[in-house]
Design an enzyme around this catalytic site. Structure first.
Site, short mmCIF file in Angstrom:
data_model
loop_
_atom_site.label_atom_id
_atom_site.label_comp_id
_atom_site.label_asym_id
_atom_site.label_seq_id
_atom_site.Cartn_x
_atom_site.Cartn_y
_atom_site.Cartn_z
N THR A 103 4.24 1.71 -2.12
CA THR A 103 4.18 1.61 -3.80
C THR A 103 4.86 2.56 -4.35
O THR A 103 5.63 2.16 -5.14
CB THR A 103 2.62 2.15 -4.19
OG1 THR A 103 2.25 3.26 -3.40
CG2 THR A 103 1.55 0.92 -3.75
N VAL A 115 0.72 -1.03 0.15
CA VAL A 115 0.02 0.07 -0.08
C VAL A 115 0.94 1.27 0.00
O VAL A 115 2.12 1.30 0.45
CB VAL A 115 -1.04 -0.06 1.26
CG1 VAL A 115 -1.86 -1.22 1.25
CG2 VAL A 115 -0.08 0.05 2.57
N CYS A 116 0.25 2.28 -0.35
CA CYS A 116 1.05 3.61 -0.30
C CYS A 116 1.64 4.09 1.20
O CYS A 116 0.83 3.59 2.15
CB CYS A 116 -0.01 4.69 -0.84
SG CYS A 116 -0.34 4.60 -2.55
N PRO A 117 2.60 4.58 1.35
CA PRO A 117 3.55 5.21 0.32
C PRO A 117 4.53 4.05 -0.30
O PRO A 117 5.44 4.16 -1.08
CB PRO A 117 4.14 6.22 0.86
CG PRO A 117 4.39 5.93 2.33
CD PRO A 117 3.07 5.01 2.74
#
Lengths: 74, 271, 79
Positions: free
Chosen positions: C17, C13-15
């Protein structure tokens, strides 16, 4: 005469030499302080013959080692 | 070094996102070797932040054991560590913080006889002076100048602190500013040995910041500056200091060419 | 479109990614192309934009129809 000592303005009626300035600002432990005048170090032996003029910037640099000699007592 | 693991990508994500760091920078940090002399008020927070950052090798030099009076500021040591060797306590905290960090413990006091060996043990990239007495501070300066090692000098007392960074050939050294050690018979009174605990946190973390910037090769170091801090007035000053041509160790005609031990202070309040 | 490297970031998942993509791009030369598989939602909304901010060139974005997208990025000078 108005000079800057450690960034703060200081005024005196006549031109002082460095020893006299140290006494006038009640500098702590004047016998161990390092003095800079307009960015250059002043040798201790030259303190009595270095006279300040308007606009001069003086820095007093103190030992700070913890437990031993200390910086200015403010 | 090899690729960052998924866990490292996550652990150091906030570093990697920074343009000036990236994965490349984090790898530099993971390969770096920083020596911290003195795990006290300054060394403790410096060590913890460098461990959190992922500095791969952290050397801790301290001959002392944890004392109850240390806990007010030496946050790497906890209540249960009282009586333990400081390097041991420091190692345990760092291991719990970050398994990527290898701690190298030196249970000794730095002297003219051993400091070259300690610095040379891993050929440390950067040295942090976390000591609290002038004999050690002058010795560390001299050793780093003679061995051409960059280091961070600092000191704290009561509500004040100051720090400067030395990089060989590029900056003044400690002796440029303070040519001679103050006389050994100047013993402090009890009042003079007090320090607000947080002072070490502020200045020690600045020392760690300088170490990281040096390792990453980013930003401007405190080379040629003495940064002073007064916590009561909340004033930082950055005083420009020149290299001293007459410096007796790094000047044009140096008189100090070898290391020697100064007299130790007589007051045990030194810590 | 041909690519010089492939990275699947649908598992994070972000961040993270963005972090994984950034690190993968560091290993490429300027002008090389990274093929990226990313999830719908936050990743597809944020990652292409962040990469553009870093100076890389977003070439094409394709909807794979299964909740994921494929993004082709050309590495450009900055990192």
């Amino acid at each position: 005469m108005i000079v800057k000592v450690n960034g703060e303005n200081f005024s005196a009626e006549k031109s002082l030499n460095i020893d006299e300035l140290l006494a006038a600002v009640k500098a702590d432990q004047p016998e161990y302080v390092t003095v800079q005048l307009n960015g250059e170090f002043v040798e201790r032996a030259d303190f009595p013959k270095t006279f300040l003029k308007d606009g001069d910037e003086i820095e007093f640099l103190y030992f700070m080692g913890g437990g031993q000699l200390v910086a200015t007592d403010k | 070094m090899s690729q960052l693991t998924n866990e490292q990508l996550e652990r150091y994500s906030r570093h990697i996102i920074l343009e000036q760091v990236g994965g490349k920078g984090q790898k530099k940090i993971l390969s770096a070797k920083v020596l911290i002399i003195g795990t006290g008020g300054l060394g403790a927070p410096a060590a913890m932040y460098l461990a959190a950052a992922g500095v791969g090798h952290i050397g801790l030099v301290d001959f002392d054991t944890v004392d109850l009076s240390n806990l007010q500021r030496q946050i790497i040591h906890l209540t249960n560590d009282v009586g333990k060797a400081k390097t041991q306590s420091g190692r345990e905290t760092i291991n719990a913080m970050n398994p990527d960090v290898q701690v190298h413990a030196y249970d000794e006091q730095v002297t003219a006889a051993n400091i070259r060996d300690i610095i040379g043990d891993l050929d440390y990239d950067f040295i942090i002076d976390g000591t609290d007495n002038f004999p050690a501070k002058f010795l560390i300066n001299d050793a780093c100048v003679l061995m051409r090692k960059p280091f961070s000098h600092a000191g704290i007392i009561r509500f004040q602190g100051q720090t400067m960074t030395y990089v060989p050939d590029k900056s003044p050294c400690y002796r440029c500013v303070f040519p001679k050690m103050p006389p050994k018979d100047a013993v402090p009174t009890c009042r003079q040995a007090g320090v607000l605990g947080v002072m070490g946190g502020v200045i020690g973390t600045i020392q760690a910041t300088e170490a990281l910037k040096f390792v990453l090769g980013i930003g401007e170091l405190l080379t040629g500056y003495l940064l002073t801090y007064d916590a009561l007035t909340m004033t930082f000053r950055k005083i420009k200091i020149p290299r001293n041509r007459r410096c007796n160790i790094c000047g044009e005609q140096p008189t100090i060419t070898e290391l020697f031990d100064y007299e130790q202070p007589t007051c045990s309040f030194g810590r | 479109m041909k690519s010089d490297a492939f990275l699947d970031i649908t598992d994070v998942v972000c961040p993270i990614t963005f972090v994984k993509t950034k690190v993968a791009l560091e290993d490429l030369d300027d002008g090389q192309i990274l093929e990226l598989r990313l999830n719908d939602g936050e990743p597809v909304q944020n990652v292409p934009r962040s990469l553009k901010d870093e100076g890389h060139k977003v070439l094409t974005l394709e909807d794979n129809g299964d909740g994921t997208f494929t993004l082709w990025i050309e590495k450009a000078g900055l990192s």
